[in-house]
Design an enzyme around this catalytic site. Structure first.
Site, mmCIF file in Angstrom:
data_model
loop_
_atom_site.group_PDB
_atom_site.id
_atom_site.type_symbol
_atom_site.label_atom_id
_atom_site.label_comp_id
_atom_site.label_asym_id
_atom_site.label_seq_id
_atom_site.Cartn_x
_atom_site.Cartn_y
_atom_site.Cartn_z
ATOM 1 C CD GLU A 1 62.541 45.888 52.895
ATOM 2 O OE1 GLU A 1 62.237 45.301 54.029
ATOM 3 O OE2 GLU A 1 61.762 46.925 52.356
ATOM 4 C CG ASP B 1 61.040 43.350 56.293
ATOM 5 O OD1 ASP B 1 61.852 44.182 56.496
ATOM 6 O OD2 ASP B 1 59.782 44.035 55.945
ATOM 7 C CB ILE C 1 63.689 47.122 60.056
ATOM 8 C CG1 ILE C 1 64.933 46.814 60.842
ATOM 9 C CG2 ILE C 1 62.930 48.116 60.663
ATOM 10 C CD1 ILE C 1 65.758 48.272 61.048
ATOM 11 C CG ASP C 2 57.264 44.617 58.264
ATOM 12 O OD1 ASP C 2 57.424 45.037 56.969
ATOM 13 O OD2 ASP C 2 56.036 44.364 58.557
ATOM 14 C CB THR D 1 61.818 50.797 57.084
ATOM 15 O OG1 THR D 1 62.500 49.406 56.980
ATOM 16 C CG2 THR D 1 63.237 51.842 57.077
ATOM 17 C CG ASP E 1 56.572 43.878 53.526
ATOM 18 O OD1 ASP E 1 57.490 44.389 54.271
ATOM 19 O OD2 ASP E 1 56.257 44.448 52.528
HETATM 20 C C1 LIP Z 1 56.527 48.242 54.994
HETATM 21 C C2 LIP Z 1 54.870 47.204 55.347
HETATM 22 C C3 LIP Z 1 53.987 48.299 55.286
HETATM 23 C C4 LIP Z 1 53.695 48.758 54.105
HETATM 24 C C5 LIP Z 1 54.781 49.563 53.545
HETATM 25 C C6 LIP Z 1 56.147 48.572 53.600
HETATM 26 P P1 LIP Z 1 58.971 47.785 55.436
HETATM 27 O O1 LIP Z 1 57.663 47.142 54.861
HETATM 28 O O2 LIP Z 1 55.118 46.404 56.258
HETATM 29 O O3 LIP Z 1 52.884 47.536 55.888
HETATM 30 O O4 LIP Z 1 52.697 49.796 53.988
HETATM 31 O O5 LIP Z 1 54.747 50.044 52.318
HETATM 32 O O6 LIP Z 1 56.185 47.703 52.705
HETATM 33 O O7 LIP Z 1 59.574 48.761 54.090
HETATM 34 O O8 LIP Z 1 58.946 48.821 56.315
HETATM 35 O O9 LIP Z 1 59.906 46.569 55.405
#
Ligand code: LIP
Length: 282
Positions: free
Chosen positions: A72, A92, A94-95, A97, A222
C-alpha cells in the site's frame, strides 16, 4: 513448490506477528501518532504504516530476493501496482489506519502471497485481538490454529452483513453507499456492521460471525489475504454485480454461500472506482 509456499506461509506469519505485536503497531498505539493524508483529507497514513511495510518487505527480501511486492505505502509513493505471474507479496501494513489513528481496537497486518496471479497464502494478524488468521490455498483457513468454517445460514433475513463507508466523500459515491445500506438493512437483515478494516471483515465472514461483507473502493492489499481466508473457510467471492471477483477492480462481495451472495447483490448500488492497476498512484 509446496515446500516453498510452506516457507512463505511461515515467513508471512512470523513477520505479521513481529510487525503487529508490541514491536511496532501496538507500541505505536501507546504514543501520539503523527497523521498524514494521501488521496484526500480522510485517507490517512502514519509513519507506522510506512515503517511496518518496510519491515515486511525487508524480511521477505532477505529470504526471497527475487520476489515482487505490491505494498500500500510503496504504491502511494509511486511504485506500480501490477500483478504478474511472478511470486508477489501483497501487503497492507496496517489495514484499518483510521482505526489505528483513533485507537479504535481493530487493526490488522495483512499479507497475501500470489503466484500466477492466484493467492496461495493469506495471513491477517488482528493485532489488538491477538488473532492470527492464516490460509493456504487448498489447505483450509485457521484462526490461532483453530479451523474456520463459514456460517451455514442461507436465509438473508437471519443474516448479519459487514460493509464500510470507505474514504471517498464524493457526493455520488456517498449516495450509492447509503442507497445500498438502506436496501440491505430493509430486506430486513438482522444488522449491518463494519470493523473498519476489510481484512478483519473478511475474517469475520470466514469465522462464521457474519454471513457476508461487501465494499466498493477497497484496494487489492486490503482484500488479497482475506479473500483466501473466505474461500478456504468454504465461502464465495463475487464481484458486486455478480461474476468472478477481480482483485484489482476495487469491488468485492464475500459470502458464506452463492445463494446468499446472489440475494445480496440485488441490493447493492454499484459503481466503478478507478482500478488499482490503472491508477497512476494514490
Ligand atoms: C481501509 C479498508 C477499509 C476501507 C477504507 C480503507 P486502510 O484500508 O480496510 O475497509 O473502508 O477505505 O481502504 O487504508 O486502512 O489500509
Amino acid at each position: 513448490m509446496a515446500d516453498a509456499w510452506k516457507e512463505a506461509m511461515e515467513l508471512a506469519e512470523k513477520t505479521a506477528r513481529r510487525a503487529g505485536e508490541c514491536g511496532v503497531v501496538c507500541a505505536a498505539l501507546q504514543v501520539e501518532r503523527s497523521v498524514m493524508t494521501k488521496s484526500c483529507s480522510v485517507d490517512l497514513v502514519t509513519q507506522t504504516d510506512q515503517q511496518v511495510e518496510q519491515l515486511i518487505i525487508q524480511s521477505v527480501r532477505d529470504k526471497f530476493p527475487t520476489h515482487r511486492f505490491i505494498g500500500e505505502e510503496s504504491v502511494a509513493a509511486g511504485e506500480p501496482c501490477v500483478l504478474t505471474d511472478e511470486p508477489t507479496w501483497i501487503i497492507d501494513p496496517i489495514d484499518g489506519t483510521t482505526n489505528f489513528v483513533h485507537a479504535f481496537p481493530f487493526v490488522a497486518v495483512s499479507i497475501g502471497f500470489s503466484v500466477n496471479k492466484q493467492v496461495e497464502v493469506g495471513v491477517v494478524f488482528s493485532c489488538l485481538e491477538d488473532k492470527m488468521y492464516t490460509a493456504r490455498r487448498g489447505g483450509g483457513a485457521f484462526c490461532n490454529g483453530q479451523r474456520l468454517q463459514v456460517s451455514s445460514q442461507e436465509d438473508i433475513q437471519q443474516a448479519m452483513v459487514c460493509t464500510e463507508f470507505g474514504s471517498s466523500r464524493d457526493p455520488e459515491v456517498v449516495e450509492k453507499i447509503f442507497c445500498s445500506l438502506r436496501a440491505v438493512l430493509s430486506i430486513p437483515t438482522h444488522g449491518v456492521r463494519g470493523a473498519g478494516t476489510a481484512a478483519i471483515n473478511m475474517c469475520l465472514v470466514a469465522s462464521g460471525c457474519v454471513e457476508a461483507y461487501y465494499e466498493i473502493g477497497i484496494h487489492v492489499w486490503d482484500i488479497a489475504a482475506g479473500a483466501l481466508l473466505v474461500t478456504e473457510a468454504g465461502g464465495v467471492l463475487m464481484d458486486v454485480q455478480g461474476g468472478p471477483v477481480d482483485l484489482m477492480s476495487r469491488r468485492v462481495l464475500a459470502a458464506n454461500s452463492p445463494a446468499l451472495a446472489e440475494r445480496l447483490l440485488q441490493e447493492i448500488h454499484s459503481f466503478c472506482p478507478i482500478r488499482d492497476d490503472a491508477a497512476p498512484s494514490l
